[in-house]
Structure formats: C-alpha cells, structure tokens
Design an enzyme around this catalytic site. Structure first.
Site, short mmCIF file in Angstrom:
data_model
loop_
_atom_site.label_atom_id
_atom_site.label_comp_id
_atom_site.label_asym_id
_atom_site.label_seq_id
_atom_site.Cartn_x
_atom_site.Cartn_y
_atom_site.Cartn_z
N GLU A 194 -3.61 10.39 -5.71
CA GLU A 194 -2.25 10.15 -6.25
C GLU A 194 -1.35 11.36 -6.10
OE1 GLU A 194 -2.70 8.41 -10.20
OE2 GLU A 194 -3.99 6.84 -9.39
N GLU A 311 -7.18 2.07 -5.92
CA GLU A 311 -7.06 1.72 -7.34
C GLU A 311 -5.97 0.67 -7.41
OE1 GLU A 311 -6.33 4.72 -10.36
OE2 GLU A 311 -7.51 6.19 -9.26
#
Ligand code: BMA
Length: 394
Positions: A194, A311
């Site tokens: 991320e 995810e």
C-alpha cells in the site's frame, strides 16, 4: 466448481485455450533458483488465473469474530463448508522479537497453521506491518527513515536485523517428505504494501520514489541472493484509493521496482467495494471496480506478471450483496477482469479481544451470508477443495 475445472482441462487438452486471443505472456519467477514446489505453485496459479479466481482470507485459521485459536476452525468454513484457497498471515512484531504479532497471534502457532494450509494443498501469503527501525514507531507513521536504511546509510544494519527475523521465521517453514528431505513451503511474500498511500512510513508522500525502489530491490536481493530463500513469490500491492482513474498507470507504477523484482502485480482494493451504498452507488462502485481490475490486468499482462487482488473487501459488509453484485459481477465483466489469480479479503477481528466490528467474511446469520454462499458456489471461484495439486508440476 470441479466440473468447470474438468471442462477447462479438456479444452486445454484439445488445444483450445479459451483466451488464446490474449496471447498470454509466459510467467516465470524472478528467483531462478526457486524450489520445484514454488515453481509448480506459480505455474498452477498462472493457469488457473486464466479462467478462475482463488478466494483468500486473512488470519483464517487463527481466530474469527467469536472464537480464538480453536483447532481447524475457520469463519469461512463455518459458512460455506470449505477453507479458503489462500490464507493470509501478518508478521508485524516479528522484527521486535515478539512472541505474538501486532494482532496477538502467536508466531509458533502461525508456523503450524502455515504447514497445515500447505499440507491440505492450500496457499499461504505473508504481509508485514513492520515497525520503523529507526524511531521504533509502528508502520502507521509518517516520518520516513527509508533513506537511512539503504545500503551504506546509518541504519542499514537495523534493516538487516529486521529482515533476518523474517529469514529465521521463513527457514522454519518446511515439512519433511517421505524421503526424509525438507520441503520448504512456498509463500507469496508481500512486503512494503500500500505504498501508494501515505499511512505507512515507506509510502508515497513520506518516502522518495527512488528510495522506495531501492528498499524493495534490496529486500529481494538480500532474501533471495544473500540469504538464499528460494520459496518466495514476490507481490507488489499499491492501494486502490490512491490510484486516480485519469492517471492510473502512472500512479500504479509509482515505486515499481521493475520486472526483475516482482512476480505478482496486485492491488489492495477496498475503495471499490466497501461502505454503505444504495443500488445506484453500487453500480458506480462496480464500474470503478471493473475499471481498476481491467487496468491492473492489462498492466500485468504487458509486464508478463500475474495479477491479483492482494487485499480486498468490505470490513462490515454494509452492502450485503457486495459479493455477487460488485465482486463477482466485476470479475466476470470481460476477458481482462477474469484474469485475477486471487482475491484475499481481510481479517475478522475477534470481538472479545478487539471490541470493534471488523469482519470481511460474514457470520452465518448476517444478511451478507447468502450472497457469500452464492459467490462460493459460482464455478469461477476456487476454495481449498477445488484446487488441483498446486505443489506438483502441472
Ligand atoms: C490492518 C487492520 C489492523 C491490523 C493490521 C495487521 O488493516 O486490520 O487492525 O493490525 O491490518 O493485521
């Protein structure tokens, strides 16, 4: 699910690949010395990704909404009767020498569960909310030490010590086969995730792009070439919320370390599917999900990589039909969106321990459970029992 697998196998046998028009680039691992099981896993994943998608769940065997550390239990299995194909694990805290991770999961138990998943033919992936080795802050910190961690810099030894903690953990992930040999368990390793966001100390906004790239490359070099860890498949995973539709490729590739350092191009995508919504908003989310998934798929194809939703999900399932109306419909939208290797939804926080509602798979009585069952029943989705022998060469 197995019947579709048979059809697909038959088509492949007859030489009619359903997607031959896409002319898929051959995927090979960045580790030329990867173990045979790791190569077999990646080859199977590449084949399956053409038609189907493996379902994954974070911390699946460790705990669920209403239980903690009960042998063989899984919130996914409680609802659909099977384990996920992919199980995610989090090792934040390992680098500090802790016995348990940042969510209270015991590392020795985690190693046992990783073996259990492997022995039943499932797949393991590891993420790492690693602490800042310079200040000691958690990964959610915006004072970035990355420059100080690089080779030759003041705190490089600290980075090495932290990576060594993973090496020690990883080296214990093996089973002994019938010939008495150690077989190392393949792991999809997803460090420095991320980074398109600004919430982790290694992320954009906190770290210069060239430093992020150097950090990633060094990590691969150290684990693979110096420490000879040959059971790792490397996944890159920017967060969807910071990928502008108008600049998708540019935003996605910010910090991309290069094709020699990545096996899987992923996206962490909560943005396109979480939160409360009415049908109109759900339609907009679906369009946005199709867009991002298609862009990812095309980019991965251009780079000769596998694509995955590393995810995803919705933390309280406020929109119960999300499984079918957004996730499944979006994945089935076109030949590009169909080519995701897996989708891993995040963890179901234990209510007693954490006192907060965070569940990415529904409890049996939840209004989202019927939709999750339909998602499970769809021929496109693969759970543990649907997998071919992933660790034997296809
Ligand atoms: C985050 C949240 C945190 C957790 C972390 C690592 O996304 O779920 O509560 O500590 O993942 O599992």
């Amino acid at each position: 699910m197995s019947s579709i697998w048979a059809v697909f196998a038959a088509l492949t046998f007859l030489g009619c690949s359903p997607h031959s028009s896409l002319n898929a680039a051959p995927h090979s691992l960045i580790d030329r010395q990867a173990t045979p099981q790791t190569i077999a896993l990646f080859e199977h994943m590449s084949q399956l990704a053409e038609q189907q998608i493996m379902f994954g769940h974070q911390d699946d065997l460790a705990y669920g909404l209403h239980w903690w550390n009960e042998p063989n239990r899984s919130d996914v299995k409680d609802v659909v009767g099977d384990y996920p194909a992919v199980t995610g694990w989090e090792i934040g805290g390992l680098e500090l020498g802790h016995q348990v991770n940042i969510d209270g999961v015991n590392f020795a138990n985690m190693q046992a569960w990783i073996k259990q998943v492997f022995l039943r033919g499932g797949i393991n992936t590891i993420s790492w909310h690693i602490h800042d080795p310079v200040s000691g802050a958690s990964s959610w910190s915006n004072q970035s030490p990355v420059e100080q961690l690089l080779p030759g810099a003041s705190h490089h030894h600290q980075l090495l010590a932290y990576l060594d903690s993973f090496v020690a953990f990883n080296q214990q992930l093996f089973v002994v086969n019938e010939f008495g040999q150690q077989v190392h368990i393949p792991i999809i390793f997803r460090p420095w995730h991320e980074h398109s966001g600004d919430w982790f100390w290694w992320g954009k906004g906190n770290t210069a792009e060239q430093d992020y790239i150097a950090l990633w490359r060094f990590t691969v070099h150290y684990l693979r070439d110096v420490k000879q860890q040959h059971n790792l498949i490397y996944a890159y995973s920017p967060d969807r919320s910071r990928l502008r539709d108008s600049h998708f490729t540019e935003d996605y590739l910010w910090g991309y370390p290069g094709d020699d350092y990545v096996d899987i191009m992923g996206i962490d995508n909560y943005w396109d599917m979480r939160g409360e919504m009415d049908q109109q908003l759900a339609q907009q989310k679906l369009a946005s999900f199709v867009f991002s998934t298609e862009q990812l798929s095309k980019l991965a194809h251009q780079h000769g990589k596998l694509a995955a939703l590393t995810e995803a999900g919705s933390g309280r399932l406020e929109y119960p039909p999300m499984w079918t109306e957004i996730l499944l419909t979006g994945l089935q939208a076109n030949t590009w969106t169909k080519r995701m290797a897996y989708v891993l939804v995040w963890r179901n926080s234990n209510l007693d321990k954490e006192q907060r509602e965070q569940f990415f798979t529904p409890p049996p009585e939840h209004p989202s459970a019927p939709y999750f069952k339909r998602f499970y029943q769809d021929p496109m989705t693969l759970f543990n029992a649907d997998l071919p022998p992933m660790y034997r060469a296809p």
